[in-house]
Design a protein around this motif. Structure first.
Motif, mmCIF file in Angstrom:
data_model
loop_
_atom_site.group_PDB
_atom_site.id
_atom_site.type_symbol
_atom_site.label_atom_id
_atom_site.label_comp_id
_atom_site.label_asym_id
_atom_site.label_seq_id
_atom_site.Cartn_x
_atom_site.Cartn_y
_atom_site.Cartn_z
ATOM 1 N N ALA A 200 0.837 -1.200 0.000
ATOM 2 C CA ALA A 200 0.000 0.000 0.000
ATOM 3 C C ALA A 200 0.873 1.252 0.000
ATOM 4 N N HIS A 201 1.949 1.222 0.758
ATOM 5 C CA HIS A 201 2.878 2.358 0.800
ATOM 6 C C HIS A 201 3.507 2.588 -0.574
ATOM 7 N N MET A 202 3.962 1.520 -1.220
ATOM 8 C CA MET A 202 4.569 1.649 -2.549
ATOM 9 C C MET A 202 3.534 2.123 -3.569
ATOM 10 N N ASP A 203 2.307 1.636 -3.470
ATOM 11 C CA ASP A 203 1.248 2.065 -4.374
ATOM 12 C C ASP A 203 0.988 3.560 -4.223
ATOM 13 N N LYS A 204 1.015 4.034 -2.981
ATOM 14 C CA LYS A 204 0.816 5.461 -2.723
ATOM 15 C C LYS A 204 1.956 6.278 -3.327
ATOM 16 N N ILE A 205 3.170 5.800 -3.198
ATOM 17 C CA ILE A 205 4.326 6.497 -3.778
ATOM 18 C C ILE A 205 4.190 6.561 -5.301
ATOM 19 N N PHE A 206 3.832 5.437 -5.922
ATOM 20 C CA PHE A 206 3.689 5.416 -7.380
ATOM 21 C C PHE A 206 2.562 6.324 -7.855
ATOM 22 N N SER A 207 1.474 6.374 -7.107
ATOM 23 C CA SER A 207 0.354 7.216 -7.530
ATOM 24 C C SER A 207 0.683 8.705 -7.386
ATOM 25 N N ASN A 208 1.618 9.049 -6.502
ATOM 26 C CA ASN A 208 1.998 10.440 -6.311
ATOM 27 C C ASN A 208 3.095 10.911 -7.269
ATOM 28 N N LEU A 209 3.648 10.008 -8.066
ATOM 29 C CA LEU A 209 4.689 10.403 -9.015
ATOM 30 C C LEU A 209 4.093 11.250 -10.127
ATOM 31 N N ASP A 210 4.842 12.250 -10.527
ATOM 32 C CA ASP A 210 4.408 13.115 -11.624
ATOM 33 C C ASP A 210 5.256 12.772 -12.847
ATOM 34 N N ILE A 211 4.726 11.912 -13.705
ATOM 35 C CA ILE A 211 5.437 11.474 -14.895
ATOM 36 C C ILE A 211 4.802 12.164 -16.099
ATOM 37 N N PRO A 212 5.577 12.998 -16.792
ATOM 38 C CA PRO A 212 5.001 13.685 -17.954
ATOM 39 C C PRO A 212 4.764 12.688 -19.091
ATOM 40 N N PRO A 213 3.734 12.931 -19.896
ATOM 41 C CA PRO A 213 3.469 12.027 -21.021
ATOM 42 C C PRO A 213 4.571 12.157 -22.073
ATOM 43 N N ALA A 214 4.800 11.106 -22.799
ATOM 44 C CA ALA A 214 5.820 11.109 -23.842
ATOM 45 C C ALA A 214 5.331 11.927 -25.028
ATOM 46 N N ASP A 215 6.264 12.616 -25.694
ATOM 47 C CA ASP A 215 5.909 13.390 -26.890
ATOM 48 C C ASP A 215 5.608 12.442 -28.039
ATOM 49 N N GLU A 216 4.636 12.801 -28.852
ATOM 50 C CA GLU A 216 4.285 11.962 -29.998
ATOM 51 C C GLU A 216 5.423 11.936 -30.998
ATOM 52 N N ASN A 217 6.158 13.024 -31.123
ATOM 53 C CA ASN A 217 7.273 13.081 -32.068
ATOM 54 C C ASN A 217 8.376 12.110 -31.677
ATOM 55 N N ASP A 218 8.611 11.964 -30.380
ATOM 56 C CA ASP A 218 9.640 11.032 -29.915
ATOM 57 C C ASP A 218 9.276 9.601 -30.278
ATOM 58 N N GLU A 219 8.006 9.228 -30.131
ATOM 59 C CA GLU A 219 7.573 7.872 -30.451
ATOM 60 C C GLU A 219 7.733 7.588 -31.938
ATOM 61 N N ASP A 220 7.383 8.568 -32.800
ATOM 62 C CA ASP A 220 7.499 8.375 -34.251
ATOM 63 C C ASP A 220 8.953 8.232 -34.672
ATOM 64 N N SER A 221 9.840 9.049 -34.107
ATOM 65 C CA SER A 221 11.250 8.974 -34.499
ATOM 66 C C SER A 221 11.879 7.671 -34.028
ATOM 67 N N GLU A 222 11.457 7.161 -32.847
ATOM 68 C CA GLU A 222 11.979 5.881 -32.376
ATOM 69 C C GLU A 222 11.501 4.749 -33.277
ATOM 70 N N ALA A 223 10.252 4.791 -33.715
ATOM 71 C CA ALA A 223 9.723 3.767 -34.599
ATOM 72 C C ALA A 223 10.453 3.783 -35.931
ATOM 73 N N ASP A 224 10.758 4.960 -36.448
ATOM 74 C CA ASP A 224 11.479 5.076 -37.723
ATOM 75 C C ASP A 224 12.887 4.490 -37.593
ATOM 76 N N GLU A 225 13.544 4.743 -36.445
ATOM 77 C CA GLU A 225 14.887 4.233 -36.248
ATOM 78 C C GLU A 225 14.901 2.708 -36.193
ATOM 79 N N THR A 226 13.920 2.100 -35.565
ATOM 80 C CA THR A 226 13.881 0.646 -35.475
ATOM 81 C C THR A 226 13.542 0.008 -36.819
ATOM 82 N N ASN A 227 12.777 0.693 -37.648
ATOM 83 C CA ASN A 227 12.439 0.159 -38.960
ATOM 84 C C ASN A 227 13.620 0.224 -39.926
ATOM 85 N N THR A 228 14.508 1.190 -39.765
ATOM 86 C CA THR A 228 15.634 1.343 -40.682
ATOM 87 C C THR A 228 16.774 0.413 -40.323
ATOM 88 N N ARG A 229 16.761 -0.163 -39.188
ATOM 89 C CA ARG A 229 17.872 -1.035 -38.773
ATOM 90 C C ARG A 229 17.714 -2.400 -39.306
#
Length: 133
Positions: free
Chosen positions: A104-133
């Motif tokens: 319960a303590h760990m769950d409370k810690i995880f729920s209080n974390l402020d994790i910003p959402p990932a940028d859509e541009n970052d996801e697209d560029s990572e996908a492009d890099e994996t496809n070119t390899r």
């Protein structure tokens, strides 16, 4: 790593102790609900470490102390139940299992974390890099 024999013995003790706490000695602990979470047995089956969760108790530590005072009674009641299945009734050592509180303590810690959402541009560029390899 416990052997099959230790695991089987642990399950037997866990089941029978749960019955003892629910049916035979609830009056000793002021109506507190005692749950047997885990039982660990030594290789010689002479010592059982019992991890308990407690509900409806005014003080968990006070209840654990009361349980340690009444260990002889609990061991005797356990012996009456399993004497035909085992050679030696193990010594019982009781501990409070705080894994639920820790989760319960760990769950409370995880729920209080402020994790910003990932940028859509970052996801697209990572996908492009994996496809070119």
């Amino acid at each position: 790593m416990e052997s099959k024999r230790q695991q089987k013995f642990s399950r037997l003790i866990q089941k029978e102790l749960a019955e003892v706490f629910q049916r035979e000695v609830p009056h000793l602990f002021g109506g507190a609900y005692i749950s047997v979470n885990t039982v660990r047995v030594s290789p010689d089956l002479g010592l059982a470490r019992i991890y308990l969760s407690v509900m409806n108790a005014s003080s968990n530590e006070a209840l654990l102390q009361e349980l340690r005072v009444n260990t002889k009674t609990v061991r005797h009641l356990l012996a009456q139940r399993i004497k035909s299945q085992v050679r030696v009734i193990p010594e019982l050592v009781f501990y409070l299992d705080d894994s639920a509180e820790y989760a319960a303590h760990m769950d409370k810690i995880f729920s209080n974390l402020d994790i910003p959402p990932a940028d859509e541009n970052d996801e697209d560029s990572e996908a492009d890099e994996t496809n070119t390899r």
